[in-house]
Scaffold this active site. Structure first.
Site, PDB file in Angstrom:
ATOM      1  N   HIS A  18     116.957   3.964 -62.141  1.00  0.00           N
ATOM      2  CA  HIS A  18     118.325   3.558 -61.818  1.00  0.00           C
ATOM      3  C   HIS A  18     118.778   3.955 -60.421  1.00  0.00           C
ATOM      4  O   HIS A  18     119.599   3.260 -59.820  1.00  0.00           O
ATOM      5  CB  HIS A  18     119.308   4.146 -62.835  1.00  0.00           C
ATOM      6  CG  HIS A  18     119.176   3.528 -64.187  1.00  0.00           C
ATOM      7  ND1 HIS A  18     120.098   3.760 -65.176  1.00  0.00           N
ATOM      8  CD2 HIS A  18     118.257   2.693 -64.719  1.00  0.00           C
ATOM      9  CE1 HIS A  18     119.742   3.098 -66.262  1.00  0.00           C
ATOM     10  NE2 HIS A  18     118.610   2.445 -65.998  1.00  0.00           N
ATOM     11  N   ARG A  52     121.081  -4.698 -60.634  1.00  0.00           N
ATOM     12  CA  ARG A  52     122.435  -4.120 -60.587  1.00  0.00           C
ATOM     13  C   ARG A  52     122.443  -2.716 -59.991  1.00  0.00           C
ATOM     14  O   ARG A  52     123.422  -2.273 -59.401  1.00  0.00           O
ATOM     15  CB  ARG A  52     123.090  -4.126 -61.960  1.00  0.00           C
ATOM     16  CG  ARG A  52     122.437  -3.223 -62.975  1.00  0.00           C
ATOM     17  CD  ARG A  52     123.097  -3.396 -64.354  1.00  0.00           C
ATOM     18  NE  ARG A  52     122.427  -2.591 -65.356  1.00  0.00           N
ATOM     19  CZ  ARG A  52     122.859  -1.417 -65.770  1.00  0.00           C
ATOM     20  NH1 ARG A  52     123.963  -0.894 -65.270  1.00  0.00           N
ATOM     21  NH2 ARG A  52     122.194  -0.744 -66.675  1.00  0.00           N
TER      22      ARG A  52
END
Length: 66
Positions: A18, A52
């Protein structure tokens, strides 16, 4: 440089996936030797997911340029 302080394998995986972390920080008194090796292996084998998550990193880079 994006360093991540991790205390378990999940945190090491998420730091790479992430946040595209490129430095893994481990606390000697918090993490045993076996877990540390497992976390390093997980960290090195995990790829950045992009998409994202990339938008957040782009914002950080933009802020750093100011």
């Amino acid at each position: 440089v994006r360093a991540a302080l991790c205390t378990n394998e999940f945190m090491a995986r998420m730091a790479r996936e992430h946040n595209d972390a490129n430095i893994l920080c481990l606390g000697e008194r918090v993490v045993g030797q076996g877990l540390a090796w497992s976390m390093v292996q997980t960290f090195l084998e995990t790829s950045f997911a992009g998409e994202r998550h990339q938008r957040r990193l782009d914002l950080i880079e933009l802020f750093d340029r100011r």
